[in-house]
Design a protein around this motif. Structure first.
Motif, PDB file in Angstrom:
ATOM      1  N   VAL A   1      -0.818   0.868  13.128  1.00  0.00           N
ATOM      2  CA  VAL A   1       0.342   0.800  11.884  1.00  0.00           C
ATOM      3  C   VAL A   1      -0.382   1.529  10.685  1.00  0.00           C
TER       4      VAL A   1
ATOM      5  N   SER B   1      -6.696 -10.238   6.937  1.00  0.00           N
ATOM      6  CA  SER B   1      -6.699 -10.903   5.708  1.00  0.00           C
ATOM      7  C   SER B   1      -5.560 -10.337   4.896  1.00  0.00           C
ATOM      8  N   GLY B   2      -4.813  -9.249   4.937  1.00  0.00           N
ATOM      9  CA  GLY B   2      -4.334  -8.257   4.196  1.00  0.00           C
ATOM     10  C   GLY B   2      -2.824  -8.814   4.354  1.00  0.00           C
ATOM     11  N   GLY B   3      -1.646  -8.100   3.401  1.00  0.00           N
ATOM     12  CA  GLY B   3      -0.492  -8.454   3.422  1.00  0.00           C
ATOM     13  C   GLY B   3       0.229  -8.622   4.911  1.00  0.00           C
ATOM     14  N   VAL B   4       0.154  -7.351   5.576  1.00  0.00           N
ATOM     15  CA  VAL B   4       0.746  -7.518   6.903  1.00  0.00           C
ATOM     16  C   VAL B   4      -0.291  -8.459   7.894  1.00  0.00           C
TER      17      VAL B   4
ATOM     18  N   ARG C   1      -6.385 -11.029  -1.160  1.00  0.00           N
ATOM     19  CA  ARG C   1      -6.181 -11.882   0.201  1.00  0.00           C
ATOM     20  C   ARG C   1      -4.432 -12.276  -0.083  1.00  0.00           C
TER      21      ARG C   1
ATOM     22  N   SER D   1      -9.946  -5.908  -1.148  1.00  0.00           N
ATOM     23  CA  SER D   1     -10.124  -7.560  -1.287  1.00  0.00           C
ATOM     24  C   SER D   1      -9.134  -8.429  -1.617  1.00  0.00           C
TER      25      SER D   1
ATOM     26  N   THR E   1       6.959  -5.531   9.210  1.00  0.00           N
ATOM     27  CA  THR E   1       6.141  -4.694  10.128  1.00  0.00           C
ATOM     28  C   THR E   1       5.634  -5.729  10.981  1.00  0.00           C
TER      29      THR E   1
ATOM     30  N   PRO F   1       0.860  -1.194  -0.182  1.00  0.00           N
ATOM     31  CA  PRO F   1       0.185  -0.158  -0.013  1.00  0.00           C
ATOM     32  C   PRO F   1       0.705   1.303   0.131  1.00  0.00           C
TER      33      PRO F   1
ATOM     34  N   ARG G   1     -13.042  -6.586   7.493  1.00  0.00           N
ATOM     35  CA  ARG G   1     -14.522  -6.019   7.059  1.00  0.00           C
ATOM     36  C   ARG G   1     -15.657  -6.886   7.471  1.00  0.00           C
TER      37      ARG G   1
ATOM     38  N   VAL H   1       7.976   0.811   9.685  1.00  0.00           N
ATOM     39  CA  VAL H   1       8.954  -0.261   9.475  1.00  0.00           C
ATOM     40  C   VAL H   1      10.393   0.119   8.927  1.00  0.00           C
TER      41      VAL H   1
ATOM     42  N   PRO I   1       4.149   2.649  14.865  1.00  0.00           N
ATOM     43  CA  PRO I   1       5.525   2.325  14.352  1.00  0.00           C
ATOM     44  C   PRO I   1       5.765   2.393  13.027  1.00  0.00           C
TER      45      PRO I   1
ATOM     46  N   LEU J   1      -4.384  -2.419  11.370  1.00  0.00           N
ATOM     47  CA  LEU J   1      -4.049  -2.404   9.918  1.00  0.00           C
ATOM     48  C   LEU J   1      -4.975  -1.884   9.017  1.00  0.00           C
TER      49      LEU J   1
ATOM     50  N   LYS K   1       0.321   4.935  -1.933  1.00  0.00           N
ATOM     51  CA  LYS K   1       0.194   6.251  -1.492  1.00  0.00           C
ATOM     52  C   LYS K   1       1.641   7.228  -1.886  1.00  0.00           C
TER      53      LYS K   1
HETATM   54  N1  LIG Z   1       3.432   1.764   9.648  1.00  0.00           N
HETATM   55  C1  LIG Z   1       4.136   1.070   8.888  1.00  0.00           C
HETATM   56  O1  LIG Z   1       5.232   0.913   8.990  1.00  0.00           O
HETATM   57  C2  LIG Z   1       3.377   0.216   7.978  1.00  0.00           C
HETATM   58  C3  LIG Z   1       3.745  -1.113   7.301  1.00  0.00           C
HETATM   59  C4  LIG Z   1       3.442  -1.786   6.547  1.00  0.00           C
HETATM   60  C5  LIG Z   1       1.778  -1.391   6.158  1.00  0.00           C
HETATM   61  N2  LIG Z   1       1.286  -0.188   6.689  1.00  0.00           N
HETATM   62  C6  LIG Z   1       0.005   0.156   6.400  1.00  0.00           C
HETATM   63  O2  LIG Z   1      -1.084  -0.714   7.131  1.00  0.00           O
HETATM   64  C7  LIG Z   1      -1.944  -0.816   6.057  1.00  0.00           C
HETATM   65  C8  LIG Z   1      -2.028  -2.412   5.755  1.00  0.00           C
HETATM   66  O3  LIG Z   1      -1.214  -2.823   5.049  1.00  0.00           O
HETATM   67  P1  LIG Z   1      -1.268  -4.120   4.254  1.00  0.00           P
HETATM   68  O4  LIG Z   1      -0.037  -4.355   3.523  1.00  0.00           O
HETATM   69  O5  LIG Z   1      -1.773  -5.233   5.105  1.00  0.00           O
HETATM   70  O6  LIG Z   1      -2.526  -3.907   3.422  1.00  0.00           O
HETATM   71  P2  LIG Z   1      -3.641  -4.591   2.573  1.00  0.00           P
HETATM   72  O7  LIG Z   1      -2.886  -5.997   2.190  1.00  0.00           O
HETATM   73  O8  LIG Z   1      -4.272  -3.763   1.599  1.00  0.00           O
HETATM   74  O9  LIG Z   1      -4.528  -5.285   3.639  1.00  0.00           O
HETATM   75  C9  LIG Z   1      -5.537  -4.267   4.423  1.00  0.00           C
HETATM   76  C10 LIG Z   1      -6.404  -5.162   5.290  1.00  0.00           C
HETATM   77  O10 LIG Z   1      -7.387  -4.111   5.748  1.00  0.00           O
HETATM   78  C11 LIG Z   1      -8.556  -4.686   5.586  1.00  0.00           C
HETATM   79  N3  LIG Z   1      -9.398  -3.626   5.650  1.00  0.00           N
HETATM   80  C12 LIG Z   1      -9.447  -2.314   4.761  1.00  0.00           C
HETATM   81  N4  LIG Z   1     -10.298  -1.553   4.881  1.00  0.00           N
HETATM   82  C13 LIG Z   1     -11.356  -2.158   5.944  1.00  0.00           C
HETATM   83  C14 LIG Z   1     -12.359  -1.776   6.708  1.00  0.00           C
HETATM   84  N5  LIG Z   1     -12.874  -0.675   6.375  1.00  0.00           N
HETATM   85  N6  LIG Z   1     -12.893  -2.339   7.604  1.00  0.00           N
HETATM   86  C15 LIG Z   1     -12.235  -3.730   7.753  1.00  0.00           C
HETATM   87  N7  LIG Z   1     -11.151  -4.140   7.313  1.00  0.00           N
HETATM   88  C16 LIG Z   1     -10.593  -3.413   6.363  1.00  0.00           C
HETATM   89  C17 LIG Z   1      -8.374  -5.419   4.262  1.00  0.00           C
HETATM   90  O11 LIG Z   1      -9.704  -6.290   3.991  1.00  0.00           O
HETATM   91  P3  LIG Z   1     -10.552  -6.126   2.890  1.00  0.00           P
HETATM   92  O12 LIG Z   1      -9.671  -6.604   1.941  1.00  0.00           O
HETATM   93  O13 LIG Z   1     -11.848  -7.110   2.960  1.00  0.00           O
HETATM   94  O14 LIG Z   1     -10.948  -4.850   2.623  1.00  0.00           O
HETATM   95  C18 LIG Z   1      -7.256  -6.050   4.222  1.00  0.00           C
HETATM   96  O15 LIG Z   1      -7.336  -7.066   5.368  1.00  0.00           O
HETATM   97  C19 LIG Z   1      -1.958  -0.253   5.012  1.00  0.00           C
HETATM   98  O16 LIG Z   1      -2.555   1.133   5.529  1.00  0.00           O
HETATM   99  C20 LIG Z   1      -0.343   0.335   4.796  1.00  0.00           C
HETATM  100  O17 LIG Z   1      -0.111   1.458   4.145  1.00  0.00           O
HETATM  101  C21 LIG Z   1       2.255   0.509   7.562  1.00  0.00           C
END
Ligand SMILES: NC(=O)c1ccc[n+]([C@@H]2O[C@H](COP(=O)([O-])OP(=O)(O)OC[C@H]3O[C@@H](n4cnc5c(N)ncnc54)[C@H](OP(=O)(O)O)[C@@H]3O)[C@@H](O)[C@H]2O)c1
Length: 298
Positions: A217, A155-158, A286, A284, A132, A41, A178, A241, A239, A195, A45
């Motif tokens: 995060v 379910s997402g990447g992290v 996975r 969405s 992360t 993500p 969700r 990463v 945090p 997340l 951004k």
């Molecule tokens: N601070 C840091 O160092 C750091 C590091 C890594 C990631 N991040 C941030 O953390 C977030 C997650 O990263 P990721 O790589 O895991 O992203 P991702 O793969 O897009 O996963 C996002 C997850 O959030 C869920 N989600 C999104 N909108 C939702 C909502 N309204 N209600 C409930 N669940 C929802 C998604 O489910 P659905 O698919 O069902 O929508 C999915 O499981 C991103 O914003 C990313 O930029 C920050």
């Protein structure tokens, strides 16, 4: 070499396949011939001019941090690898790394040998997301056996990696997302990993016991969330990463022992980076999206 550049800040259409000079590794760096690059993500951004774009600088720049490939050359002083080693990592973050390309030069200690059981796509899917999860749960929260960890966005990447890592640390894990919003009503959680962000960050405070830890995060924590956390005696942290070759060695060990499995949702060729961005933007997904990079030999 071929690379995908952000030509100007904007939507997926600003990504351009281009020819640029191959980077040369300086002392302590290795040149990696890239087999695959992970999509995160923060890539989207930063492409829009948000994310870590203030540290990457103005366009044009080559996007991407997650990389897996083969060591092709080394600068002076590198003792950690040999030519031909298969490596993975998330170099230089939050500065630019240029992973959407055929070659990347990276500080050697920000890389590790890739898990021997992982394909190059799987290795490229791991670094940013697994680091992360590791830095949150192991380095920051020091999660211990028997603790309760809530992963929101599981379910997402992290999230899918954090869920497995928390279990391997002996925690009992509650997953939310969700489709599982009821989990946000649970109480007495020791560590909540946010997340998702937005309004849900505040809701997560309800899940935590006094003295518990909210790791904001996704979006960090607003002043209102920080204030409410203090009122409830819940710790709130934001945090970001960081590259860490040693943690990647440990993560590779977990993958090879079968304790951590990265899920790939879809693989795109490098030149279809814009399609990968559109897919991740829609949600969405996975697990992870990955770009496969084939070096054109000329
Ligand atoms: N601070 C840091 O160092 C750091 C590091 C890594 C990631 N991040 C941030 O953390 C977030 C997650 O990263 P990721 O790589 O895991 O992203 P991702 O793969 O897009 O996963 C996002 C997850 O959030 C869920 N989600 C999104 N909108 C939702 C909502 N309204 N209600 C409930 N669940 C929802 C998604 O489910 P659905 O698919 O069902 O929508 C999915 O499981 C991103 O914003 C990313 O930029 C920050």
């Amino acid at each position: 070499m071929r690379a995908v550049e952000v030509s100007r800040f904007g939507g997926p259409d600003v990504l351009r396949l281009t020819e640029v000079d191959r980077p040369s590794p300086i002392s302590t760096e290795v040149l990696v011939r890239v087999a695959a690059a992970g999509v995160n993500p923060v890539d989207l951004k930063t492409r829009r001019g948000e994310g870590v774009s203030r540290w990457v600088g103005p366009p044009p720049f080559i996007l991407g941090w997650d990389v897996a490939g083969t060591v092709e050359a080394m600068g002076y002083g590198v003792t950690r690898f040999e030519i031909g080693d298969t490596v993975y990592g998330m170099p230089r973050f939050p500065r630019a790394a240029g992973a959407y390309a055929e070659y990347v030069a990276a500080p050697s200690r920000q890389l590790a040998r890739a898990p021997s059981k992982a394909s190059s796509a799987e290795a490229a899917a791991l670094p940013l997301a697994s680091l992360t999860a590791w830095q949150c749960l192991v380095d920051t929260a020091h999660v211990k056996e028997g603790q309760r960890v809530l992963v929101h966005g599981a379910s997402g990447g992290v999230g899918h990696l954090a869920t497995q890592l928390a279990k391997s640390l002996g925690a009992s894990v509650i997953t939310a997302g969700r489709r599982d919003r009821d989990a946000l009503a649970s109480r007495d959680v020791d560590v909540a990993l946010d997340l998702v962000g937005g309004d849900d960050t505040m809701l997560l405070l309800d899940t935590l016991r006094e003295g518990g830890l909210l790791l904001a995060v996704a979006d960090g924590a607003s002043e209102a969330v920080q204030r409410e956390g203090r009122r409830r005696r819940v710790r709130v942290m934001e945090p970001l990463v960081e590259p860490d070759g040693h943690a990647l060695e440990k993560i590779a060990g977990l993958v090879d022992s079968g304790d951590l499995e990265v899920k790939i949702d879809e693989v795109f060729p490098l030149e279809r980076a814009a399609a990968a961005h559109e897919r991740l933007e829609k949600g969405s997904v996975r697990g992870k999206l990955v770009l496969e990079v084939e070096v054109s030999r000329r």
